[in-house]
Design an enzyme around this catalytic site. Sequence first.
Site, mmCIF file in Angstrom:
data_model
loop_
_atom_site.group_PDB
_atom_site.id
_atom_site.type_symbol
_atom_site.label_atom_id
_atom_site.label_comp_id
_atom_site.label_asym_id
_atom_site.label_seq_id
_atom_site.Cartn_x
_atom_site.Cartn_y
_atom_site.Cartn_z
ATOM 1 N N ASP A 169 0.853 -1.189 0.000
ATOM 2 C CA ASP A 169 0.000 0.000 0.000
ATOM 3 C C ASP A 169 0.898 1.251 0.000
ATOM 4 O OD1 ASP A 169 -2.394 1.430 0.184
ATOM 5 O OD2 ASP A 169 -2.443 1.332 2.390
ATOM 6 N N HIS A 170 0.546 2.225 -0.811
ATOM 7 C CA HIS A 170 1.259 3.514 -0.834
ATOM 8 C C HIS A 170 2.775 3.401 -0.928
ATOM 9 C CE1 HIS A 170 -2.191 6.102 -0.464
ATOM 10 N NE2 HIS A 170 -2.675 5.297 0.460
ATOM 11 N N GLU A 214 -2.009 6.300 -8.252
ATOM 12 C CA GLU A 214 -2.896 7.251 -7.550
ATOM 13 C C GLU A 214 -2.961 8.567 -8.296
ATOM 14 O OE1 GLU A 214 -2.814 7.638 -3.310
ATOM 15 O OE2 GLU A 214 -3.236 9.789 -3.383
ATOM 16 N N HIS A 240 -7.416 9.530 4.869
ATOM 17 C CA HIS A 240 -6.910 8.436 5.689
ATOM 18 C C HIS A 240 -6.969 8.803 7.170
ATOM 19 C CE1 HIS A 240 -4.646 7.693 1.837
ATOM 20 N NE2 HIS A 240 -5.075 6.482 2.080
ATOM 21 N N GLY A 241 -7.022 7.785 8.019
ATOM 22 C CA GLY A 241 -6.788 7.996 9.438
ATOM 23 C C GLY A 241 -8.029 8.092 10.296
ATOM 24 N N SER A 285 -11.540 4.460 3.518
ATOM 25 C CA SER A 285 -12.937 4.001 3.570
ATOM 26 C C SER A 285 -13.430 3.640 4.963
ATOM 27 C CB SER A 285 -13.111 2.768 2.671
ATOM 28 O OG SER A 285 -12.678 3.041 1.366
ATOM 29 N N ASN A 324 -10.272 0.174 0.514
ATOM 30 C CA ASN A 324 -9.180 0.147 1.496
ATOM 31 C C ASN A 324 -9.671 0.465 2.896
ATOM 32 O OD1 ASN A 324 -7.507 -0.206 -0.715
ATOM 33 N ND2 ASN A 324 -6.073 1.388 -0.095
#
Length: 333
Positions: free
Chosen positions: A83-84, A142, A186-187, A222, A263
């Site tokens: 991821d990322h 992305e 995110h987060g 998500s 995600n």
Amino acid sequence: MPLCTLREVLDHARAGGYGVGAFNVTDAEQVEAVLEAARRTGSPVIVQTISGASAFASDELYWDLLLRTVDHYDDVPVVVHLDHGPDAQTCFRAIDAGFSSVMIDGSLDPVTHQPTTFDANIEVTREVVAYARRHGVSVEGELGTIGGSKDGATHAEIVLADPEEAAEFVARTDVDALAVAIGTSHGAYKFTSPPDSSVLHMDLIEEIARLIPTTHLVMHGSSSLPADLREIINAHGGGLPESWGVPEVEKARSTQLGVTKINQGMDSHMAYAAAMRTTMAGDPLAADPAPAARAGSAAMADMIAERMAVFGQAGRARDYAPRVFRSPAALPL
Ligand code: 13P
């Protein structure tokens, strides 16, 4: 160890009209939690991890443990995904370690964390695609900037994806999947109230999916941030701020608009942390972290199993033709 590629699993999802959860992991118990949930619900699944996110000093050591854990779940169709990936070298390392899919996040400069130019994003993504293709590995790119924090330290502003740019990006990079910024972040801190269409741009998904029908769309950020888990964490020493995430109904709807990969990291970790904190607090003599980690892993598996039903992947392992991926060593370069 044969794994599934992201392309294979997401093509199957698109044909079946469902989404597949990609669950972030940072230790071996969490990998077990994801795979237990997949086995219990008969789901194909994506296990994903960010470089440097585990407690291990070495990515290679943690990735090896992750892949060895997956070996114990031969009956589950599994994609192991980076991821990322912040740069091409990190993606190459994950491919060399045996991952069947990588994300190159060329939207942000890995050093300054500022948005990169469109052309710079394309250049690094093409470099990763070329290497991945030689190893039979899938690639996610992305476009736009998903907000919030991936690493807990830096915070990015949201820059929505542009549909025309998405079409050009895919034509020039040939990625299998594209993370499109639609307003999520995110987060553990996302929205100050339940999100409506002014913050969550579901219409963008539909528009982009129309322009790039053979590329899979990925919804990052998500997590729903369940209030009951936040309360448990905060009642046991935590300090998570009140915040709203993406409602379950919107995640299910996204799979009907064109999203195939969903995600989720924070919700899984909140389930894990709530059970871990409760277990530790319930035994003042607790020193060995294993019982708390076991409780965390069980709670995480339960939450993920529920999400698998929402995304539609539950029961899909049945009609699946798994295990087509061959490890890099088996492929001619
Ligand atoms: P959350 O932070 O909402 O769980 O999203 C995780 C994610 O998108 C990882 O790439």
